[in-house]
Design an enzyme around this catalytic site. Structure first.
Site, PDB file in Angstrom:
ATOM      1  N   ARG A   1     -20.417 -68.045 -32.657  1.00  0.00           N
ATOM      2  CA  ARG A   1     -19.286 -68.989 -32.740  1.00  0.00           C
ATOM      3  C   ARG A   1     -19.747 -70.298 -33.356  1.00  0.00           C
ATOM      4  O   ARG A   1     -20.835 -70.788 -33.049  1.00  0.00           O
ATOM      5  CB  ARG A   1     -18.701 -69.263 -31.360  1.00  0.00           C
TER       6      ARG A   1
ATOM      7  N   ARG B   1     -14.973 -61.301 -11.838  1.00  0.00           N
ATOM      8  CA  ARG B   1     -14.982 -62.434 -12.763  1.00  0.00           C
ATOM      9  C   ARG B   1     -13.687 -62.368 -13.575  1.00  0.00           C
ATOM     10  O   ARG B   1     -13.365 -61.328 -14.160  1.00  0.00           O
ATOM     11  CB  ARG B   1     -16.185 -62.339 -13.685  1.00  0.00           C
TER      12      ARG B   1
ATOM     13  N   ASN C   1     -17.608 -57.335 -13.367  1.00  0.00           N
ATOM     14  CA  ASN C   1     -17.335 -58.194 -14.529  1.00  0.00           C
ATOM     15  C   ASN C   1     -16.965 -57.276 -15.695  1.00  0.00           C
ATOM     16  O   ASN C   1     -17.832 -56.653 -16.303  1.00  0.00           O
ATOM     17  CB  ASN C   1     -18.600 -59.008 -14.838  1.00  0.00           C
TER      18      ASN C   1
ATOM     19  N   HIS D   1     -17.442 -71.018 -18.621  1.00  0.00           N
ATOM     20  CA  HIS D   1     -18.760 -70.969 -17.978  1.00  0.00           C
ATOM     21  C   HIS D   1     -18.738 -71.760 -16.663  1.00  0.00           C
ATOM     22  O   HIS D   1     -19.790 -72.228 -16.198  1.00  0.00           O
ATOM     23  CB  HIS D   1     -19.875 -71.588 -18.854  1.00  0.00           C
TER      24      HIS D   1
ATOM     25  N   GLU E   1     -24.506 -66.519 -11.845  1.00  0.00           N
ATOM     26  CA  GLU E   1     -23.050 -66.453 -11.671  1.00  0.00           C
ATOM     27  C   GLU E   1     -22.650 -65.351 -10.693  1.00  0.00           C
ATOM     28  O   GLU E   1     -21.702 -65.502  -9.935  1.00  0.00           O
ATOM     29  CB  GLU E   1     -22.394 -66.203 -13.034  1.00  0.00           C
TER      30      GLU E   1
END
Ligand code: AMP
Length: 401
Positions: free
Chosen positions: A236, A86, A9, A175, A380
């Site tokens: 965010r 990923r 990743n 996600h 994940e």
């Protein structure tokens, strides 16, 4: 124990690696940090001493250092059998994980305009690993792919339709790998099949998103064209009035500058003026820091509103499921959020909630709750490893009998 599958990743300044054995059990992991700076270093799980990485090293050099260390530790043979990457944005091109070839690389490049900070670094990792292991099958697993089942009513913005046709402006969602895992794991824990399980999955980490999953398929989600839309996150803002851009332009803040502020200096950090870290924020609020309390209030209220909104896409709810660093570890955030949802029938059992779903398959709701509420740690990396293994073992058309 030697690794069968390697998960990679790549971020803009970090690389996360994980090694899985033939039974899909994780056997080790590593993290490269501060990549592209003079202070780059790597750490292997369970080993105190950091590995030195040359200053300004790029992905290939940093990966070589970690992979050699894995080999020296006897965790990796000369090569893994499969590598899973990923990849953040698959646009409308990639609806599922794929074996990487030159066409796939072109496809990922073509989606880079939609994720200019992410796809190019994901590709840098793919290219480095293809050089290091040219004969090992490599697989791309996309953050957007699980949401490709959104119906048009959920993915279209109410803007001129030509924006979608000409510039691919639509809601994509992110996600996806985590929400996919949640749908499968929730079904398993409830002793159901994924195709008959409907749930609301709340992934609350530094980035936060929520997804309505109907009979195993994503049908609505809070993130949009970019990961900025939706819930309040660490830095965010989530949803704001788009009129903010013009209004602040009049104050001398350009769209580009505001975009940076909304991504990097807003959310919990912006509201509290202190931190994007929920744990620290809870401590500050407990010591009377009002802006931190407000940040938590806005976070939970926005989340509760979205949980209500996700119900519009479902005809049944088998569970509301919390995951991610905040979702898995903060009983306080779960409680404050569910307190807004009494009218909808969500009721937590205080003891189960404070045990973080540690008992009874992750259920934290009371028997009176209209819907089960659960805490399930996401995974994940496991999804990426099993997709890589599955596709590496699937015969290509020319290998089929
Ligand atoms: P993630 O991005 O999934 O690693 O999640 C990071 C977020 O989880 C940070 O805001 C952490 O402060 C938060 N977190 C982790 N543990 C706790 C905890 N015990 N209580 C509250 N927040 C937590």
């Amino acid at each position: 124990m030697q690794a069968n599958t390697l998960v990679v990743n790549c971020g803009s300044s970090s690389i996360k690696l994980a090694l899985f054995d033939h039974q899909e059990q994780k056997i080790s992991s590593a993290l490269v940090e501060r990549l592209n700076t003079a202070d780059a270093f790597a750490r292997i799980e369970g080993i105190d001493a950091p590995l030195a990485i040359e200053p300004e090293a790029r992905y290939e050099q940093a990966l070589k250092v970690v992979l050699s260390a894995f080999e020296e530790l006897g965790l990796l043979d000369s090569a893994p059998s499969a590598i899973g990457h990923r990849v953040v944005h698959g646009g409308e091109t990639f609806r599922e994980a794929v074996l990487i070839d030159d066409d796939v690389i072109e496809g990922i490049q073509a989606c880079s305009g939609l994720a200019p900070l992410h796809n190019p670094v994901n590709l840098a990792g793919i290219e480095a690993m293809r050089k290091l292991y040219p004969r090992v099958p490599q697989v791309a697993v996309f953050d957007t792919a699980f949401h490709q089942t959104l119906p048009p009513k959920a993915y279209m913005y109410a803007v001129p339709e030509s924006y979608y046709r000409d510039w691919a402006v639509r809601r994509y969602g992110f996600h996806g790998t985590s929400h996919y895992f949640m749908s499968r794991e929730t079904a398993r824990r409830l002793d159901r099949t994924p195709a008959t399980t409907s749930l609301i999955s709340a992934h609350l980490g530094n980035g936060c998103s929520i997804t309505a999953i109907r009979d195993g398929l994503s049908v609505d989600t809070s993130m949009g064209l970019t990961p900025l839309e939706g819930l309040v996150m660490g830095t965010r803002s989530g949803d704001v009035d788009p009129g903010l851009f013009d209004y602040l332009d009049g104050k001398g803040i350009t769209a580009a500058a505001l975009n940076d502020v909304l991504n990097q200096q807003s959310g919990l950090l912006g509201l509290s003026g202190q931190t994007n870290d929920m744990r620290t924020l809870c401590d500050l609020a407990d010591h009377g820091h009002e802006p931190s309390r407000l940040a938590i209030d806005v976070f939970c209220f926005r989340l509760a509103r979205y949980i209500g909104a996700m119900m519009a896409s479902l005809n049944r709810i088998d569970a509301l499921v919390f995951t991610g660093g905040i979702g898995e570890n903060s009983s306080r955030i779960r409680e404050q959020t569910c307190n807004h949802l009494g009218l909808l029938g969500f009721e937590l059992e205080a003891d189960l909630n404070s045990a973080h779903g540690g008992f009874s398959d992750g259920i934290i709701s009371s028997p009176e709750s209209r819907f089960p509420v659960m805490v399930i740690p996401t995974n994940e990396e496991l999804v990426i490893a099993s997709e890589a293994k599955r596709l590496a073992e699937t015969p290509t058309p020319s290998e089929r009998p």
